[in-house]
Design a protein around this motif. Structure first.
Motif, PDB file in Angstrom:
ATOM      1  N   LYS A  66      22.147 -13.733 -32.117  1.00 42.30           N
ATOM      2  CA  LYS A  66      21.235 -12.421 -31.694  1.00 42.30           C
ATOM      3  C   LYS A  66      19.926 -12.296 -31.912  1.00 42.30           C
ATOM      4  N   THR A  67      19.385 -12.138 -33.891  1.00 44.09           N
ATOM      5  CA  THR A  67      18.280 -11.608 -34.260  1.00 44.09           C
ATOM      6  C   THR A  67      17.344 -12.561 -34.774  1.00 44.09           C
ATOM      7  N   GLY A  68      17.664 -13.922 -34.199  1.00 42.97           N
ATOM      8  CA  GLY A  68      17.018 -14.650 -34.634  1.00 42.97           C
ATOM      9  C   GLY A  68      16.545 -14.632 -35.921  1.00 42.97           C
ATOM     10  N   GLU A  69      17.920 -13.433 -37.226  1.00 38.71           N
ATOM     11  CA  GLU A  69      17.361 -13.886 -38.322  1.00 38.71           C
ATOM     12  C   GLU A  69      17.689 -14.792 -39.529  1.00 38.71           C
ATOM     13  N   THR A  70      16.693 -15.725 -40.099  1.00 38.63           N
ATOM     14  CA  THR A  70      16.912 -17.010 -40.684  1.00 38.63           C
ATOM     15  C   THR A  70      17.673 -17.002 -42.196  1.00 38.63           C
ATOM     16  N   ILE A  71      19.065 -17.662 -41.133  1.00 39.52           N
ATOM     17  CA  ILE A  71      19.880 -17.756 -43.153  1.00 39.52           C
ATOM     18  C   ILE A  71      20.067 -19.335 -43.425  1.00 39.52           C
ATOM     19  N   LEU A  89      34.505 -25.213 -43.197  1.00 39.94           N
ATOM     20  CA  LEU A  89      34.546 -23.510 -42.954  1.00 39.94           C
ATOM     21  C   LEU A  89      33.222 -23.796 -44.025  1.00 39.94           C
ATOM     22  N   GLU A  90      32.429 -22.287 -43.222  1.00 36.77           N
ATOM     23  CA  GLU A  90      31.243 -22.481 -43.984  1.00 36.77           C
ATOM     24  C   GLU A  90      30.424 -20.786 -44.456  1.00 36.77           C
ATOM     25  N   ARG A  91      29.453 -20.902 -45.714  1.00 33.31           N
ATOM     26  CA  ARG A  91      29.181 -19.879 -46.668  1.00 33.31           C
ATOM     27  C   ARG A  91      27.571 -19.460 -46.109  1.00 33.31           C
ATOM     28  N   VAL A  92      27.417 -18.341 -46.075  1.00 37.40           N
ATOM     29  CA  VAL A  92      26.050 -17.721 -45.266  1.00 37.40           C
ATOM     30  C   VAL A  92      25.485 -16.794 -46.156  1.00 37.40           C
ATOM     31  N   THR A  93      23.809 -17.449 -46.774  1.00 30.69           N
ATOM     32  CA  THR A  93      23.153 -16.817 -47.103  1.00 30.69           C
ATOM     33  C   THR A  93      21.960 -15.943 -46.461  1.00 30.69           C
ATOM     34  N   PHE A  94      21.643 -15.432 -45.954  1.00 28.10           N
ATOM     35  CA  PHE A  94      20.656 -13.678 -46.312  1.00 28.10           C
ATOM     36  C   PHE A  94      19.316 -13.736 -47.056  1.00 28.10           C
ATOM     37  N   PHE A  95      18.510 -14.586 -45.824  1.00 29.33           N
ATOM     38  CA  PHE A  95      17.649 -13.893 -47.161  1.00 29.33           C
ATOM     39  C   PHE A  95      17.294 -12.445 -46.589  1.00 29.33           C
TER      40      PHE A  95
END
Length: 202
Positions: A66-71, A89-95
């Motif tokens: 949706k936002t194009g934010e790099t993760i 499963l997955e673990r997501v990290t936001f910068f």
């Protein structure tokens, strides 16, 4: 003249002949490729709190639809025997914050990377080294602890602490597997203290 039945029989023996009618029109659908690359897996919230063994399936630098934010997406497969064995499963990290990025670096150190040396001064900036590390992640095994914590306003935060790397590598597959002899965890009871850092609520 060939009958329809003869043509079908010939095509069944030579699939290329049947497929050749699409040669001029064939084109990869870029939207389908993008959708596949952004396919999401269940998050760590699906796990009950406790200690687990994991194998890394893949590490991805991608963006939110949706936002194009790099993760950063760490795709994992549970290898511990039990009801979750084989689950992907997955673990997501936001910068978004320095603590979040610093914790990612610490996790990579535990997994065997020299991420503590990824500095501009060393000629190895984080922005350059992280993408280089991605191809080396698949197959790495580690022991981790899932912890759930209550936050403010009734929010619940799900954390996965990477405690230690386990020797050896595991077969890499995105498909969930059954517990029928697939990548058994070591036959040992491991007591590992919970991580000392907090998951940054996003």
């Amino acid at each position: 003249l060939h009958t329809v039945a003869q043509t079908k029989e010939e095509n069944s023996m030579n699939p290329a002949a049947e497929l050749s009618r699409w040669d001029d029109d064939y084109a990869v659908d870029p939207e389908a490729v993008k959708a596949s690359e952004n396919a999401q897996y269940p998050g760590i919230d699906m796990l009950a709190d406790g200690d687990y063994y994991f194998a890394v399936v893949e590490g991805l630098l991608t963006s939110t639809p949706k936002t194009g934010e790099t993760i950063f997406r760490l795709i994992l497969r549970v290898t511990s025997p039990g009801i979750y064995q084989g689950q992907v499963l997955e673990r997501v990290t936001f910068f978004r914050t320095k603590p979040s990025i610093d914790r990612l670096g610490a996790d990579l150190c535990v997994l065997g990377f020299d991420a503590d040396k990824w500095t501009p001064k060393a000629g190895r900036p984080f922005s350059k080294e992280l993408p280089k590390a991605l191809p080396k992640l698949p197959g790495i095994c580690f022991q981790g602890r899932k912890v759930t914590k209550d936050g403010e306003d009734g929010k619940v935060f799900h954390n996965l602490y990477i405690n230690r790397r386990i020797a050896g590598t595991a077969p890499v597959t995105h498909a969930p597997t059954t517990g029928n002899g697939k990548q058994q965890a070591p036959n040992a009871t491991v007591s590992v203290p919970a991580g000392t850092t907090e998951e940054i609520p996003f």
